[in-house]
Design a protein around this motif. Structure first.
Motif, short mmCIF file in Angstrom:
data_model
loop_
_atom_site.label_atom_id
_atom_site.label_comp_id
_atom_site.label_asym_id
_atom_site.label_seq_id
_atom_site.Cartn_x
_atom_site.Cartn_y
_atom_site.Cartn_z
N LEU A 75 0.83 -1.21 0.00
CA LEU A 75 0.00 0.00 0.00
C LEU A 75 0.86 1.25 0.00
CD1 LEU A 75 -2.74 1.37 0.15
CD2 LEU A 75 -2.65 1.14 2.66
N ASP A 76 1.91 1.26 0.83
CA ASP A 76 2.80 2.42 0.88
C ASP A 76 3.56 2.57 -0.43
OD1 ASP A 76 2.02 3.03 3.42
OD2 ASP A 76 3.70 2.02 4.40
N GLN A 77 3.97 1.43 -1.02
CA GLN A 77 4.66 1.49 -2.31
C GLN A 77 3.74 2.08 -3.38
OE1 GLN A 77 7.02 -2.09 -3.42
NE2 GLN A 77 6.42 -2.91 -1.42
N ALA A 78 2.48 1.65 -3.39
CA ALA A 78 1.54 2.16 -4.40
C ALA A 78 1.27 3.63 -4.20
CB ALA A 78 0.24 1.36 -4.33
N ARG A 79 1.16 4.09 -2.96
CA ARG A 79 0.91 5.50 -2.70
C ARG A 79 2.07 6.37 -3.19
NH1 ARG A 79 -1.56 4.78 3.43
NH2 ARG A 79 -3.77 4.66 2.81
N VAL A 80 3.29 5.94 -2.92
CA VAL A 80 4.45 6.70 -3.37
C VAL A 80 4.53 6.71 -4.89
CG1 VAL A 80 6.96 6.83 -3.34
CG2 VAL A 80 5.72 6.32 -1.24
N ALA A 81 4.27 5.54 -5.53
CA ALA A 81 4.31 5.46 -6.99
C ALA A 81 3.23 6.34 -7.62
CB ALA A 81 4.15 4.01 -7.43
N ALA A 82 2.04 6.35 -7.03
CA ALA A 82 0.96 7.19 -7.55
C ALA A 82 1.30 8.67 -7.41
CB ALA A 82 -0.35 6.87 -6.83
N PHE A 83 1.95 9.02 -6.30
CA PHE A 83 2.37 10.41 -6.10
C PHE A 83 3.37 10.83 -7.17
CE2 PHE A 83 5.21 13.48 -3.83
CZ PHE A 83 4.31 14.52 -3.78
N TYR A 84 4.31 9.94 -7.47
CA TYR A 84 5.29 10.23 -8.51
C TYR A 84 4.62 10.34 -9.89
CZ TYR A 84 9.10 9.46 -11.83
OH TYR A 84 9.97 9.58 -12.88
N ALA A 85 3.68 9.46 -10.17
CA ALA A 85 2.99 9.50 -11.47
C ALA A 85 2.18 10.79 -11.61
CB ALA A 85 2.08 8.28 -11.61
N ASP A 86 1.56 11.20 -10.53
CA ASP A 86 0.77 12.44 -10.57
C ASP A 86 1.67 13.64 -10.84
OD1 ASP A 86 -1.74 13.97 -10.10
OD2 ASP A 86 -0.61 14.77 -8.41
N LEU A 87 2.84 13.68 -10.21
CA LEU A 87 3.77 14.78 -10.47
C LEU A 87 4.30 14.73 -11.90
CD1 LEU A 87 5.86 15.01 -7.16
CD2 LEU A 87 4.29 16.70 -8.10
N SER A 88 4.46 13.52 -12.45
CA SER A 88 4.92 13.40 -13.84
C SER A 88 3.92 14.02 -14.80
CB SER A 88 5.16 11.93 -14.18
OG SER A 88 6.18 11.38 -13.37
N VAL A 89 2.62 13.82 -14.55
CA VAL A 89 1.60 14.43 -15.38
C VAL A 89 1.65 15.95 -15.26
CG1 VAL A 89 -0.88 14.68 -15.72
CG2 VAL A 89 0.09 12.42 -15.32
N GLN A 90 1.81 16.45 -14.04
CA GLN A 90 1.88 17.90 -13.86
C GLN A 90 3.11 18.49 -14.54
OE1 GLN A 90 0.95 19.49 -9.89
NE2 GLN A 90 0.26 17.46 -9.28
N VAL A 91 4.22 17.76 -14.54
CA VAL A 91 5.42 18.22 -15.23
C VAL A 91 5.17 18.31 -16.73
CG1 VAL A 91 7.78 17.57 -15.87
CG2 VAL A 91 7.07 17.49 -13.48
N ALA A 92 4.49 17.29 -17.29
CA ALA A 92 4.18 17.32 -18.73
C ALA A 92 3.28 18.50 -19.08
CB ALA A 92 3.52 16.01 -19.14
N GLN A 93 2.29 18.77 -18.23
CA GLN A 93 1.42 19.93 -18.46
C GLN A 93 2.20 21.24 -18.35
OE1 GLN A 93 -1.49 19.13 -15.41
NE2 GLN A 93 -2.81 17.94 -16.80
N ALA A 94 3.12 21.29 -17.38
CA ALA A 94 3.93 22.51 -17.21
C ALA A 94 4.84 22.73 -18.40
CB ALA A 94 4.74 22.41 -15.92
#
Length: 478
Positions: free
Chosen positions: A209-228
């Motif tokens: 669960l902790d691994q998935a939360r950290v991975a999801a956080f990283y994926a969300d930031l990756s999307v924001q970086v692409a938008q930026a």
């Protein structure tokens, strides 16, 4: 008598020539240059010759060789934006119209040769002049001069609008670039956390669960970086367009951060009075009203007499008699052509002129009311965005950093879990982005305040009155 006529004719020609307007050396740019330098302290130039273009190009390249500041970007646009140069060409066209309107009409000469029965031959010519055009020349010249002065203020308005749009585009491009750098830094941190969490999961020290939360956080930031990154591209291209750059000039450099927030806001005693005094769109409308009043008076003065021509003629008749003897007769004459206002009394043109004049007055009143409101709103926005940006920098961001430090200490002491750390990190990133957006909004509000006090919105189209009488054709012949 003929000598007296020649003297009178020469005197008339001299007076008309003295009243003709002359082209300025700079295409009417002197008031525009002075007005822009007085308002924003920048130089403008009309690129009329290859030498002008070469000097402007050299200065643009010198400005682009350094990291581009906001003031440098404004100067580049003033030298390099071709849409602005087209506005200066419009000013030159207006000057040409003014000079043309000041010229007296050219007289016309009509030659004729007539053959009759037998040995009759006739030769003659007429010199025809438009008396109405001569009589109304001073009024038309004055109207054209007012329109030329109005065109100068339109050029100033276009220039000021361009500088404000450059400032807005520069701030947006810089903010987008800084936002991307902030998100990329956060993503690097999230990537390191995800890698560490993956390694801990392989040893059994971290659950899925902790691994998935950290991975999801990283994926969300990756999307924001692409938008930026997309925002950086679009905002930079918007700045590039308004600067008029292409080719090798596209590699210009921007600063890494927005200008810092000043220590205090500028207190303006009465923004309404300032706007009424400085706004170019109101000055243009005032000029237009005076011009329209003169045009309406001109239409009223010529509503009945819309055509008046004078013809001076000479005719030589030669007739050969039966004995071969020729007789010659010289004839002189004068003719006057005038239109009788039976059907068209000029009432329609006069009514249209009066309505156009009243429309301009109503536009000025409306624009004045709107200008006062726009100035108040712009100043209130300027003050509010400053307070918001200051509050972010002095309270919200420092508190978020303090909370992050405490959460990290609690996590290291096993008093909190990964979920709480991720929530805190997301809120800290949002606070940093919010602070950046608030600083961007403040700088945009500064540009909007300048617009509200100097140029306002779009200048309405000129309400032109047609002072040219309807065309008439009157045959003149002896």
């Amino acid at each position: 008598m003929s000598a007296l006529s020649r003297v009178a004719g020469a005197t008339l020609v001299g007076l008309l020539a003295a009243g003709c307007a002359q082209f300025t050396d700079d295409g009417g740019m002197a008031p525009v240059t002075d007005g822009i330098r007085r308002e924003i302290g920048r130089d403008v130039v009309k690129l009329s010759t290859p030498e002008d273009a070469r000097r402007a190009r050299e200065r643009v390249q010198a400005l682009l060789a350094e990291s581009l500041t906001e003031e440098a970007a404004v100067q580049v646009a003033l030298l390099n934006n071709r849409g602005l140069q087209a506005a200066y060409n419009d000013l030159g066209i207006s000057e040409a119209d003014y000079v043309q309107a000041s010229l007296p009409p050219n007289p016309a000469i009509v030659l004729n040769r007539t053959f009759g029965t037998g040995s009759f031959v006739e030769f003659g010519f007429q010199l025809v002049g438009n008396l109405l055009a001569f009589a109304t020349l001073p009024a038309k010249t004055e109207i054209a001069k007012r329109e030329f002065e109005e065109a100068r203020y339109r050029a100033i308005a276009t220039t000021l609008s361009l500088t404000i749009n450059v400032r807005r585009a520069f701030i947006r491009a810089l903010a987008a670039q800084q936002r991307l750098a902030l998100l990329e830094q956060a993503r690097e941190t999230a990537n390191a956390s995800a890698q560490m969490m993956k390694q801990l999961g392989e040893t059994g020290a971290a659950n899925k669960l902790d691994q998935a939360r950290v991975a999801a956080f990283y994926a969300d930031l990756s999307v924001q970086v692409a938008q930026a990154r997309l925002a950086v591209t679009t905002s930079r291209e918007a700045l590039t367009r308004i600067l008029g750059l292409w080719g090798s000039d596209l590699d210009y450099r921007l600063p890494s951060r927005l200008p810092v927030l000043p220590a205090a806001v500028e207190a303006l005693a009465d923004v309404e009075i300032d706007a009424m005094r400085r706004r170019v769109d109101l000055i243009i409308l005032r000029y237009e009203i005076v011009t329209l009043a003169k045009s309406a008076n001109f239409v009223n003065a010529t509503r009945y007499l819309s055509f008046l021509e004078l013809g001076l003629g000479y005719r030589n008749e030669i007739e050969t008699g039966s004995t071969g003897e020729q007789t010659s007769k010289n004839r002189y004459g004068i003719e006057l052509g005038i239109v009788i206002p039976v059907f068209d009394t000029g009432q329609a043109r006069l009514t249209a002129a009066q309505e156009i004049y009243m429309r301009a007055i109503n536009r000025l009143v409306e624009r004045s009311v709107n200008a006062r409101s726009e100035a108040r709103v712009a100043y209130s926005t300027y003050r509010a965005t400053y307070d918001i940006a200051r509050y972010y920098q002095s309270r919200i961001v420092p508190l978020r950093r303090q909370i992050s430090s405490e959460v990290l200490l609690r996590y290291n002491g096993m008093l909190s879990d990964v979920f709480e750390v991720l929530i805190d990190e997301r809120e800290r990133i949002n606070a940093s982005i919010g602070s950046l957006d608030a600083l961007r909004d403040y700088h945009l509000a500064v540009a909007d305040l300048q617009a509200a006090l100097t140029v306002g919105g779009t200048v309405p189209p000129s309400g032109v009155i047609n002072t040219t009488p309807p065309p008439q054709t009157i045959p003149l012949g002896l």
